[in-house]
Enzyme design. Structure first.
Site, PDB file in Angstrom:
ATOM      1  N   ASP A   1      42.947  53.064  38.072  1.00 38.20           N
ATOM      2  CA  ASP A   1      41.786  52.439  38.549  1.00 38.20           C
ATOM      3  C   ASP A   1      41.471  52.526  40.032  1.00 38.20           C
ATOM      4  OD1 ASP A   1      40.425  49.441  37.595  1.00 38.20           O
ATOM      5  OD2 ASP A   1      40.285  50.041  39.511  1.00 38.20           O
ATOM      6  N   ILE A   2      40.280  52.479  40.395  1.00 37.80           N
ATOM      7  CA  ILE A   2      40.047  53.106  41.962  1.00 37.80           C
ATOM      8  C   ILE A   2      40.233  51.988  42.811  1.00 37.80           C
ATOM      9  CG2 ILE A   2      37.503  52.160  42.149  1.00 37.80           C
ATOM     10  CD1 ILE A   2      36.733  55.057  43.363  1.00 37.80           C
TER      11      ILE A   2
ATOM     12  N   GLN B   1      32.546  41.557  32.658  1.00 36.10           N
ATOM     13  CA  GLN B   1      33.049  42.959  32.713  1.00 36.10           C
ATOM     14  C   GLN B   1      31.927  43.715  33.541  1.00 36.10           C
ATOM     15  OE1 GLN B   1      31.717  44.573  28.774  1.00 36.10           O
ATOM     16  NE2 GLN B   1      32.432  46.398  28.858  1.00 36.10           N
TER      17      GLN B   1
ATOM     18  N   HIS C   1      36.874  49.509  28.175  1.00 38.62           N
ATOM     19  CA  HIS C   1      38.168  50.074  28.642  1.00 38.62           C
ATOM     20  C   HIS C   1      39.171  49.092  28.510  1.00 38.62           C
ATOM     21  CE1 HIS C   1      35.596  48.230  31.544  1.00 38.62           C
ATOM     22  NE2 HIS C   1      36.561  47.645  32.227  1.00 38.62           N
ATOM     23  N   LEU C   2      40.470  49.321  28.656  1.00 38.56           N
ATOM     24  CA  LEU C   2      41.600  48.594  28.696  1.00 38.56           C
ATOM     25  C   LEU C   2      42.312  48.738  29.797  1.00 38.56           C
ATOM     26  CD1 LEU C   2      43.272  46.758  26.256  1.00 38.56           C
ATOM     27  CD2 LEU C   2      44.715  48.910  26.203  1.00 38.56           C
ATOM     28  N   HIS C   3      42.420  47.752  30.691  1.00 36.24           N
ATOM     29  CA  HIS C   3      43.385  47.827  31.922  1.00 36.24           C
ATOM     30  C   HIS C   3      44.879  47.608  31.507  1.00 36.24           C
ATOM     31  CE1 HIS C   3      39.930  46.344  34.509  1.00 36.24           C
ATOM     32  NE2 HIS C   3      39.552  46.081  33.521  1.00 36.24           N
TER      33      HIS C   3
ATOM     34  N   ASN D   1      37.877  43.157  29.148  1.00 39.56           N
ATOM     35  CA  ASN D   1      36.844  42.328  29.617  1.00 39.56           C
ATOM     36  C   ASN D   1      35.602  42.706  28.776  1.00 39.56           C
ATOM     37  OD1 ASN D   1      38.490  40.955  31.640  1.00 39.56           O
ATOM     38  ND2 ASN D   1      37.978  42.761  32.989  1.00 39.56           N
TER      39      ASN D   1
HETATM   40  P1  AMP Z   1      35.826  45.646  34.495  1.00 36.53           P
HETATM   41  O1  AMP Z   1      35.388  44.146  35.306  1.00 36.53           O
HETATM   42  O2  AMP Z   1      37.009  45.298  33.362  1.00 36.53           O
HETATM   43  O3  AMP Z   1      34.650  46.126  33.672  1.00 36.53           O
HETATM   44  O4  AMP Z   1      36.640  46.532  35.238  1.00 36.53           O
HETATM   45  C1  AMP Z   1      36.018  47.724  35.755  1.00 36.53           C
HETATM   46  C2  AMP Z   1      36.927  48.438  36.489  1.00 36.53           C
HETATM   47  O5  AMP Z   1      36.548  49.821  36.938  1.00 36.53           O
HETATM   48  C3  AMP Z   1      37.364  47.690  38.001  1.00 36.53           C
HETATM   49  O6  AMP Z   1      38.938  47.524  37.840  1.00 36.53           O
HETATM   50  C4  AMP Z   1      37.174  48.890  38.992  1.00 36.53           C
HETATM   51  O7  AMP Z   1      37.842  48.828  40.124  1.00 36.53           O
HETATM   52  C5  AMP Z   1      37.458  50.055  38.093  1.00 36.53           C
HETATM   53  N1  AMP Z   1      36.374  51.417  38.535  1.00 36.53           N
HETATM   54  C6  AMP Z   1      35.286  51.198  38.838  1.00 36.53           C
HETATM   55  N2  AMP Z   1      34.720  52.382  39.174  1.00 36.53           N
HETATM   56  C7  AMP Z   1      35.966  53.212  39.172  1.00 36.53           C
HETATM   57  C8  AMP Z   1      35.745  54.687  39.244  1.00 36.53           C
HETATM   58  N3  AMP Z   1      34.960  55.337  39.593  1.00 36.53           N
HETATM   59  N4  AMP Z   1      37.186  55.155  39.073  1.00 36.53           N
HETATM   60  C9  AMP Z   1      38.220  54.369  38.568  1.00 36.53           C
HETATM   61  N5  AMP Z   1      38.025  52.982  38.332  1.00 36.53           N
HETATM   62  C10 AMP Z   1      36.749  52.503  38.583  1.00 36.53           C
END
Ligand code: AMP
Length: 124
Positions: free
Chosen positions: A34-35, A102, A108-110, A95
């Site tokens: 995750d970024i 979301q 996606h799975l965190h 989410n």
């Molecule tokens: P969600 O709120 O579950 O949709 O989470 C989206 C996640 O994607 C967040 O934790 C962001 O930090 C992550 N994210 C967004 N852009 C990128 C990217 N380019 N590379 C890696 N993670 C990202």
């Protein structure tokens, strides 16, 4: 189910249009850091197919994609050292939609670990 947006950021990562820090790639699954990590370990696991949410994936993905994704999670937790044989555990979160807050509309799975992640949700 909302239509899948092919320009979401994870679709662009899958097309190689923007970089990512890959942890694991299989035939149907990609995992990357995750970024904006919220824990020492914060990896996102995504199917390569176009699914908006977990329920979309669970209902509509072919068995081979679901199996590949599920086994990839098992490999990942081991390789990240957070599984219960070698590590001290993790939290897996997904989410969906507005109430799930979301941000990226590609399932996606965190996987969060490397420290105690705390209680599951903040009280409202
Ligand atoms: P969600 O709120 O579950 O949709 O989470 C989206 C996640 O994607 C967040 O934790 C962001 O930090 C992550 N994210 C967004 N852009 C990128 C990217 N380019 N590379 C890696 N993670 C990202």
């Amino acid at each position: 189910m909302p239509a899948y947006d092919p320009n979401n950021i994870f679709a662009r990562i899958l097309r190689g249009e923007i970089p990512n820090r890959t942890v694991l790639e299989t035939e149907h699954t990609l995992a990357f850091h995750d970024i904006m990590p919220k824990a020492p370990v914060h990896v996102l696991v995504i199917p390569k197919g176009a699914y908006v949410s977990y329920d979309d994936f669970a209902a509509n993905a072919p068995d081979a994609e679901i199996l590949d994704f599920t086994r990839a999670v098992a490999r990942l937790t081991r390789e990240l050292g957070v599984d219960l044989d070698n590590g001290q555990g993790y939290r897996a979160i997904t989410n969906a939609g507005e109430h799930g807050v979301q941000e990226v509309p590609h399932f996606h799975l965190h996987i969060l670990g490397g420290r105690n992640i705390g209680r599951m949700i903040d009280p409202a």
